[in-house]
Design a protein around this motif. Structure first.
Motif, PDB file in Angstrom:
ATOM      1  N   PRO A 245      -8.433  -5.999  -4.837  1.00  0.00           N
ATOM      2  CA  PRO A 245      -7.937  -4.610  -3.747  1.00  0.00           C
ATOM      3  C   PRO A 245      -8.556  -3.430  -4.289  1.00  0.00           C
ATOM      4  CG  PRO A 245      -6.317  -6.225  -5.434  1.00  0.00           C
ATOM      5  CD  PRO A 245      -8.031  -6.607  -6.165  1.00  0.00           C
ATOM      6  N   SER A 246      -9.259  -3.352  -5.262  1.00  0.00           N
ATOM      7  CA  SER A 246      -9.907  -1.898  -5.422  1.00  0.00           C
ATOM      8  C   SER A 246     -10.952  -1.865  -4.070  1.00  0.00           C
ATOM      9  CB  SER A 246     -10.488  -1.754  -6.586  1.00  0.00           C
ATOM     10  OG  SER A 246     -11.441  -2.210  -7.035  1.00  0.00           O
ATOM     11  N   ILE A 247     -11.679  -3.393  -4.260  1.00  0.00           N
ATOM     12  CA  ILE A 247     -12.658  -3.061  -3.050  1.00  0.00           C
ATOM     13  C   ILE A 247     -12.253  -3.334  -2.209  1.00  0.00           C
ATOM     14  CG2 ILE A 247     -14.900  -4.759  -2.509  1.00  0.00           C
ATOM     15  CD1 ILE A 247     -14.497  -5.821  -4.991  1.00  0.00           C
ATOM     16  N   LEU A 248     -11.086  -3.691  -2.117  1.00  0.00           N
ATOM     17  CA  LEU A 248     -10.637  -3.506  -0.459  1.00  0.00           C
ATOM     18  C   LEU A 248     -10.234  -2.121  -0.159  1.00  0.00           C
ATOM     19  CD1 LEU A 248      -8.457  -6.602  -0.302  1.00  0.00           C
ATOM     20  CD2 LEU A 248     -10.512  -5.801   1.175  1.00  0.00           C
ATOM     21  N   SER A 249      -9.881  -1.063  -0.646  1.00  0.00           N
ATOM     22  CA  SER A 249      -9.170   0.105  -0.792  1.00  0.00           C
ATOM     23  C   SER A 249     -11.151   1.158  -0.617  1.00  0.00           C
ATOM     24  CB  SER A 249      -8.330   0.596  -1.908  1.00  0.00           C
ATOM     25  OG  SER A 249      -8.121   2.348  -2.157  1.00  0.00           O
ATOM     26  N   ALA A 250     -11.693   0.889  -1.455  1.00  0.00           N
ATOM     27  CA  ALA A 250     -12.389   1.519  -0.925  1.00  0.00           C
ATOM     28  C   ALA A 250     -13.590   0.728  -0.252  1.00  0.00           C
ATOM     29  CB  ALA A 250     -13.857   1.175  -1.961  1.00  0.00           C
ATOM     30  N   ASN A 251     -12.952   0.233   0.090  1.00  0.00           N
ATOM     31  CA  ASN A 251     -13.673  -0.162   2.025  1.00  0.00           C
ATOM     32  C   ASN A 251     -13.203   0.670   2.632  1.00  0.00           C
ATOM     33  OD1 ASN A 251     -15.357  -1.468   3.449  1.00  0.00           O
ATOM     34  ND2 ASN A 251     -13.694  -3.070   4.510  1.00  0.00           N
ATOM     35  N   GLN A 252     -12.133   0.390   2.979  1.00  0.00           N
ATOM     36  CA  GLN A 252     -10.892   1.609   3.817  1.00  0.00           C
ATOM     37  C   GLN A 252     -11.718   2.607   4.021  1.00  0.00           C
ATOM     38  OE1 GLN A 252      -6.584  -0.132   2.758  1.00  0.00           O
ATOM     39  NE2 GLN A 252      -6.859  -1.385   4.003  1.00  0.00           N
ATOM     40  N   MET A 253     -11.585   3.447   2.514  1.00  0.00           N
ATOM     41  CA  MET A 253     -11.599   4.566   2.366  1.00  0.00           C
ATOM     42  C   MET A 253     -13.305   5.202   2.731  1.00  0.00           C
ATOM     43  SD  MET A 253     -11.782   7.068  -0.907  1.00  0.00           S
ATOM     44  CE  MET A 253     -13.357   6.583  -1.701  1.00  0.00           C
ATOM     45  N   VAL A 254     -14.219   4.560   2.654  1.00  0.00           N
ATOM     46  CA  VAL A 254     -15.606   4.001   2.938  1.00  0.00           C
ATOM     47  C   VAL A 254     -15.662   4.409   4.778  1.00  0.00           C
ATOM     48  CG1 VAL A 254     -17.823   3.594   3.576  1.00  0.00           C
ATOM     49  CG2 VAL A 254     -16.526   3.670   0.787  1.00  0.00           C
ATOM     50  N   ASN A 255     -14.449   3.426   5.249  1.00  0.00           N
ATOM     51  CA  ASN A 255     -15.109   3.685   6.687  1.00  0.00           C
ATOM     52  C   ASN A 255     -13.657   4.914   7.423  1.00  0.00           C
ATOM     53  OD1 ASN A 255     -15.917   0.740   6.423  1.00  0.00           O
ATOM     54  ND2 ASN A 255     -13.956  -0.158   6.458  1.00  0.00           N
ATOM     55  N   LYS A 256     -12.708   5.202   6.611  1.00  0.00           N
ATOM     56  CA  LYS A 256     -11.939   5.989   7.158  1.00  0.00           C
ATOM     57  C   LYS A 256     -13.214   7.469   6.931  1.00  0.00           C
ATOM     58  CE  LYS A 256      -8.139   8.783   7.076  1.00  0.00           C
ATOM     59  NZ  LYS A 256      -8.174   9.898   7.509  1.00  0.00           N
TER      60      LYS A 256
ATOM     61  N   TYR B  39       3.622   5.230  -3.664  1.00  0.00           N
ATOM     62  CA  TYR B  39       2.883   5.783  -4.902  1.00  0.00           C
ATOM     63  C   TYR B  39       2.933   4.896  -6.310  1.00  0.00           C
ATOM     64  CZ  TYR B  39       2.084   9.357  -1.764  1.00  0.00           C
ATOM     65  OH  TYR B  39       1.517  10.783  -1.039  1.00  0.00           O
ATOM     66  N   PHE B  40       4.276   4.371  -5.855  1.00  0.00           N
ATOM     67  CA  PHE B  40       4.352   3.465  -7.864  1.00  0.00           C
ATOM     68  C   PHE B  40       3.561   2.267  -7.487  1.00  0.00           C
ATOM     69  CE2 PHE B  40       6.005  -0.255  -9.733  1.00  0.00           C
ATOM     70  CZ  PHE B  40       6.744   0.627 -11.066  1.00  0.00           C
ATOM     71  N   LEU B  41       3.366   2.196  -6.656  1.00  0.00           N
ATOM     72  CA  LEU B  41       1.807   0.678  -7.009  1.00  0.00           C
ATOM     73  C   LEU B  41       0.773   1.283  -6.986  1.00  0.00           C
ATOM     74  CD1 LEU B  41       4.022  -1.698  -4.158  1.00  0.00           C
ATOM     75  CD2 LEU B  41       4.764  -1.562  -6.059  1.00  0.00           C
ATOM     76  N   GLY B  42       0.477   2.379  -6.162  1.00  0.00           N
ATOM     77  CA  GLY B  42      -0.768   2.236  -6.668  1.00  0.00           C
ATOM     78  C   GLY B  42      -0.830   2.844  -7.241  1.00  0.00           C
ATOM     79  N   SER B  43      -0.157   4.209  -8.411  1.00  0.00           N
ATOM     80  CA  SER B  43      -0.467   4.786  -9.570  1.00  0.00           C
ATOM     81  C   SER B  43      -0.751   3.416 -10.564  1.00  0.00           C
ATOM     82  CB  SER B  43       0.129   5.781 -10.156  1.00  0.00           C
ATOM     83  OG  SER B  43       2.118   5.749  -9.509  1.00  0.00           O
TER      84      SER B  43
ATOM     85  N   PRO C 179      -6.122   3.801  -5.318  1.00  0.00           N
ATOM     86  CA  PRO C 179      -7.451   3.168  -6.520  1.00  0.00           C
ATOM     87  C   PRO C 179      -8.641   2.493  -6.099  1.00  0.00           C
ATOM     88  CG  PRO C 179      -5.344   2.546  -6.902  1.00  0.00           C
ATOM     89  CD  PRO C 179      -4.851   2.716  -6.097  1.00  0.00           C
ATOM     90  N   THR C 180     -10.231   2.587  -6.349  1.00  0.00           N
ATOM     91  CA  THR C 180     -10.811   2.025  -5.588  1.00  0.00           C
ATOM     92  C   THR C 180     -11.604   1.710  -6.378  1.00  0.00           C
ATOM     93  OG1 THR C 180     -12.288   4.141  -5.912  1.00  0.00           O
ATOM     94  CG2 THR C 180     -10.690   4.265  -3.626  1.00  0.00           C
ATOM     95  N   ILE C 181     -12.802   0.646  -6.538  1.00  0.00           N
ATOM     96  CA  ILE C 181     -13.730   0.067  -7.426  1.00  0.00           C
ATOM     97  C   ILE C 181     -14.429   1.492  -8.460  1.00  0.00           C
ATOM     98  CG2 ILE C 181     -15.889   0.310  -5.393  1.00  0.00           C
ATOM     99  CD1 ILE C 181     -15.072  -2.619  -7.588  1.00  0.00           C
ATOM    100  N   TRP C 182     -14.629   2.299  -7.569  1.00  0.00           N
ATOM    101  CA  TRP C 182     -15.138   3.262  -8.260  1.00  0.00           C
ATOM    102  C   TRP C 182     -14.419   4.307  -9.507  1.00  0.00           C
ATOM    103  CZ3 TRP C 182     -15.390   3.739  -2.625  1.00  0.00           C
ATOM    104  CH2 TRP C 182     -16.733   3.898  -2.202  1.00  0.00           C
ATOM    105  N   ASP C 183     -13.143   3.790  -9.423  1.00  0.00           N
ATOM    106  CA  ASP C 183     -12.198   3.802 -10.452  1.00  0.00           C
ATOM    107  C   ASP C 183     -12.602   2.625 -11.149  1.00  0.00           C
ATOM    108  OD1 ASP C 183     -10.526   6.399  -9.644  1.00  0.00           O
ATOM    109  OD2 ASP C 183      -9.982   4.903  -7.942  1.00  0.00           O
ATOM    110  N   VAL C 184     -12.759   1.478 -10.805  1.00  0.00           N
ATOM    111  CA  VAL C 184     -12.844   0.124 -12.252  1.00  0.00           C
ATOM    112  C   VAL C 184     -14.444   0.454 -12.413  1.00  0.00           C
ATOM    113  CG1 VAL C 184     -13.939  -2.060 -11.982  1.00  0.00           C
ATOM    114  CG2 VAL C 184     -11.969  -1.549 -10.556  1.00  0.00           C
TER     115      VAL C 184
END
Length: 419
Positions: A235-246, A174-178, A119-124
């Motif tokens: 956590p969603s902001i951090l995940s989004a940041n990683q996804m954008v960087n990648k 996957y359990f924690l992410g979903s 999940p990312t900030i966009w899901d929020v």
């Protein structure tokens, strides 16, 4: 003098609809179970259309709107109805999806499943604006397509099914992410329902002296809610940041290949953003050492400073060579299958010979059968013509195991006597 009547946004029809949608009943549970299995199949076979169909009939939105409305109006009855319904529907969702994925022959994680585990900030944002549309759609008297649209946008059903997949597969990541994605959707739909009802209440009963509830000093409970929401978003902001960087790094690598390596085909790209390593597998025209050195020197030019570049070149295979390679692979596979069949036949002959020798150990033995269990333990079943004493059986077991140490277990059965 004309007196303008204050509009009532919290009508009895609206509250009755929220209460009815948030009440647990057998019809909604049956529909939910059907939706869960449809969504699970869609996730399993990577079918987006099937997943959308499941979300359209999902009744999960109702309890969430009821909880948000109950919190806003301090209606304990409505809050209890929504909470009980939501907990029951979550339990049924997890049980049904776990059962499906446990027995499904397709055990790999499809792209649709993987998409619900980070999940990312966009899901929020989707959950927040979806909740706004949901509470507005629930207030409308006439039939409308807002709530089904929100059900698709907020995607409550797929993450619930992904949790079931994670349980069946034993995949903690996957359990924690979903679970986090499902929690985000639930919390922000409840939050927007809460805010929406608060605003409707203020609009219905506001006076010149009244203040908007969000302009006054927050109470301790409201402050706690704000704090929880902020913690949930981090956590969603951090995940989004990683996804954008990648994504940016991947794009930069693509530009590097096109501009620096010339006319080559990129077969595989593996970028380790933490270790700052770029591994490329390419085919086509051979890249000389000088061009590779130039590409490494220009990494900074493509915002890849600090990265190391490794290139593996694969010779371009022409169609004739490819067909020849396929034939060689098929020949190897066929040869191994033939060798396996020969080994199985030889092992069967040895077992038959061993069974005959065991049978000769006692006149009381009618037949001997060799079997293997699921742990590859060698078991010998001895069928007796007549009962033997325990002492005699133990003696036979010792004889057999002394002669054949690879036998793990010896079992005796009595021959059926037909009249």
């Amino acid at each position: 003098m004309i007196i303008r009547q204050q509009k009532n946004y919290l009508t009895s029809q609206f509250l009755s609809k929220i209460s009815a949608d948030g009440t647990l009943n057998i019809e909604s549970l049956i529909v939910l179970t059907c939706a869960i299995f449809i969504a699970s199949v869609g996730l399993n076979v990577n079918s987006t259309a099937t997943i959308i169909g499941a979300m359209l009939i999902s009744p999960l939105m109702g309890p969430l709107l009821a909880i948000g409305t109950g919190l806003a109006l301090y209606d304990v009855t409505l809050l209890r109805k929504g909470t009980i319904s939501l907990l029951a529907e979550i339990i049924i969702s997890l049980a049904a999806s776990t059962i499906y994925f446990h027995f499904s022959p397709l055990t790999y994680a499809s792209q649709e499943i993987i998409a619900r585990t980070s999940p990312t900030i966009w899901d929020v944002m989707i959950a927040f604006f979806g909740g706004v549309a949901g509470i507005i759609g629930a207030r409308k008297k006439e039939a409308n397509n807002i709530v089904p649209g929100v059900a698709i946008a907020t995607a409550l059903m797929p993450p619930a099914c992904t949790i079931g997949y994670s349980i069946a597969a034993g995949n903690l990541k996957y359990f924690l992410g979903s679970s986090y994605l499902f929690l985000i959707n639930c919390v922000f739909i409840i939050l927007t329902a809460f805010l929406g009802v608060k605003i409707m209440k203020w609009l219905s009963y506001s006076t010149k002296q009244s203040k908007l509830f969000f302009l006054r000093k927050p109470t301790f409970k409201e402050f706690a809610i704000i704090l929880v929401v902020i913690i949930l978003i981090i956590p969603s902001i951090l995940s989004a940041n990683q996804m954008v960087n990648k994504t940016l790094v991947d794009q930069n690598v693509q530009n590097l290949v096109v501009n620096e390596l010339g006319n080559v085909n990129l077969i595989k790209e593996n970028v380790d953003t933490q270790g700052k390593i770029i591994n490329l597998t390419v085919s086509g025209n051979k890249i000389n050492a000088k061009k590779i050195q130039v590409a490494k020197a220009n990494l900074t030019k493509y915002d890849l400073k600090g990265y190391s570049l490794n290139i593996v070149q694969v010779a371009q295979v022409n169609p004739n060579a490819e067909n020849q390679l396929d034939r060689q692979v098929n020949n190897i596979i066929n040869q191994r299958q033939h060798e396996q069949e020969q080994a199985d036949e030889k092992r069967q002959q040895e077992q038959e010979k061993r069974n005959q020798e065991i049978r000769k150990l006692s006149s009381a033995i009618s037949s001997v059968t060799a079997v293997s269990d699921n742990k590859n333990k060698q078991i010998t079943l001895i069928e007796l013509k007549k009962p033997l004493s325990k002492k005699r059986k133990n003696a036979l077991v010792r004889q057999i195991k002394d002669k054949y140490p690879n036998i793990n277990l010896v079992e005796f059965v009595q021959e059926n006597i037909k009249n």
